[in-house]
Enzyme design. Structure first.
Site, PDB file in Angstrom:
ATOM      1  N   ASN A  53      14.277  26.332   7.044  1.00  0.00           N
ATOM      2  CA  ASN A  53      14.314  27.640   7.693  1.00  0.00           C
ATOM      3  C   ASN A  53      12.920  28.156   8.008  1.00  0.00           C
ATOM      4  O   ASN A  53      12.739  28.973   8.905  1.00  0.00           O
ATOM      5  CB  ASN A  53      15.042  28.659   6.812  1.00  0.00           C
ATOM      6  CG  ASN A  53      16.541  28.603   6.960  1.00  0.00           C
ATOM      7  OD1 ASN A  53      17.120  29.272   7.793  1.00  0.00           O
ATOM      8  ND2 ASN A  53      17.183  27.780   6.142  1.00  0.00           N
ATOM      9  N   LYS A 177      18.220  20.092  -4.323  1.00  0.00           N
ATOM     10  CA  LYS A 177      18.880  21.001  -3.400  1.00  0.00           C
ATOM     11  C   LYS A 177      19.803  20.176  -2.518  1.00  0.00           C
ATOM     12  O   LYS A 177      19.369  19.202  -1.892  1.00  0.00           O
ATOM     13  CB  LYS A 177      17.867  21.733  -2.522  1.00  0.00           C
ATOM     14  CG  LYS A 177      18.528  22.615  -1.454  1.00  0.00           C
ATOM     15  CD  LYS A 177      17.538  23.137  -0.430  1.00  0.00           C
ATOM     16  CE  LYS A 177      18.258  23.962   0.629  1.00  0.00           C
ATOM     17  NZ  LYS A 177      17.363  24.393   1.726  1.00  0.00           N
ATOM     18  N   ILE A 219      20.162  27.841  -2.746  1.00  0.00           N
ATOM     19  CA  ILE A 219      19.000  28.037  -1.886  1.00  0.00           C
ATOM     20  C   ILE A 219      19.567  28.351  -0.509  1.00  0.00           C
ATOM     21  O   ILE A 219      20.143  27.480   0.145  1.00  0.00           O
ATOM     22  CB  ILE A 219      18.094  26.795  -1.863  1.00  0.00           C
ATOM     23  CG1 ILE A 219      17.585  26.501  -3.282  1.00  0.00           C
ATOM     24  CG2 ILE A 219      16.920  26.987  -0.903  1.00  0.00           C
ATOM     25  CD1 ILE A 219      16.762  25.231  -3.399  1.00  0.00           C
TER      26      ILE A 219
END
Length: 319
Positions: A53, A177, A219
């Site tokens: 992101n 993640k 996350i």
């Protein structure tokens, strides 16, 4: 090497990176610092610098380390009860490059490194090569390593449960993640991994179910916009308030769809619009195109706004 510190559970936000609207597209530090302050005051448990992101592949090492320093400065000045951990995303295509950035991250003050699987030479990256890469990075990294599994940006390379369990044996690899929707991996890794190895969902729309089978949190890019709602969802699951948690999980999942439909440019667009940032700062670094389709704008904005009443109520409750 001594046992590494554990990656904390909770809500970790892969912070957006904001650029100026000029030919050079340098980082807009005024907007960036404002955003760091917003996240920290909302009580997120961690900030990811240069995640997907945050447009990791568009940033230089110097920019990444400067972002770390600004996030740390914001955490010192922000009105927050706790200070978030700082993690730097590492997306280099060679072991040499990733180790160098891990050392730079440590020098800048980061707590953890989140490492993506190299994929430029896709055919060479079989399971032994992947395991060897992560272990070699972890051997040399002065900060603990999180494995980042995102097949969508690594030519389909997937860290399966067996790989993650093997990586958990390394004293400096502390978690993973999962930006793969791989909830089936969570209980397998929870059962097989070394104690303390943290698994986090890579999207918040399935964080609750993942926590039910061992995940430590999520996350989530949605926390760039609605951080308090995301933290509230985590807290409800931790307190085992299942009815309220399930109700909020469904609402969060509906709003999170704005991120998946809008992509990074769409996420930056609706975040800037709803938080009152200059709309000129919502552009990704080129050649990523502008999010300019009016129909898509209306669609993602309607989805994103679904959580606004909850976020506003949590703000009132915090005062």
């Amino acid at each position: 090497m001594p046992q590494a510190k554990q990656f904390p559970g909770g809500i970790h936000v892969p912070s957006l990176t904001f650029f100026k609207d000029d030919p050079a597209q340098e980082i807009d530090w005024e907007v960036q610092d404002r955003h760091f302050g917003y996240l920290i005051e909302a009580g997120v448990h961690g900030i990811i610098i240069a995640g997907s992101n945050g447009e990791a592949v568009a940033l230089s090492t110097t920019e990444k380390t400067t972002l770390i320093q600004h996030a740390l400065a914001a955490s010192q000045s922000a009105n927050a009860k706790t200070k978030p951990t700082i993690t730097l995303g590492l997306t280099g295509q060679t072991t040499h490059q990733v180790i160098a950035e891990a050392r730079a991250a440590a020098s800048a003050g980061a707590d953890f490194a989140m490492v993506l699987t190299p994929s430029y030479y896709r055919s060479a990256m079989d399971t032994p090569a992947i395991i060897s890469f992560f272990k070699e990075v972890a051997d040399s990294s002065p900060i603990p390593v999180m494995a980042y599994n995102y097949p969508g940006v690594t030519a389909g390379l997937d860290l399966n449960a067996d790989i993650l369990v093997e990586l958990s044996r390394h004293e400096n690899i502390v978690g993973a993640k999962l930006t793969c929707g791989g909830i089936r991996k969570v209980p397998k890794v929870t059962l097989g991994a070394d104690e303390g190895f943290a698994v986090l969902s890579g999207q918040i729309d399935w964080m609750g179910p993942a926590m039910e089978v061992g995940a430590k949190g999520g996350i989530t890019g949605l926390a760039n916009l609605w951080p308090r709602a995301c933290v509230e969802l985590y807290n409800l699951y931790k307190s085992e308030n299942r009815n309220e948690a399930t109700e909020l999980q469904l609402k969060v999942a509906a709003s999170e769809t704005a991120c998946s439909k809008g992509g990074i440019s769409g996420s930056k667009w609706f975040t800037a619009k709803l938080l009152g940032y200059p709309m000129s700062s919502s552009a990704c670094r080129r050649p990523y195109p502008l999010f300019s389709d009016k129909k898509k704008q209306d669609e993602v904005l309607a989805l994103a706004e679904k959580l606004r009443p909850i976020e506003e109520e949590l703000v009132k409750r915090a005062k």
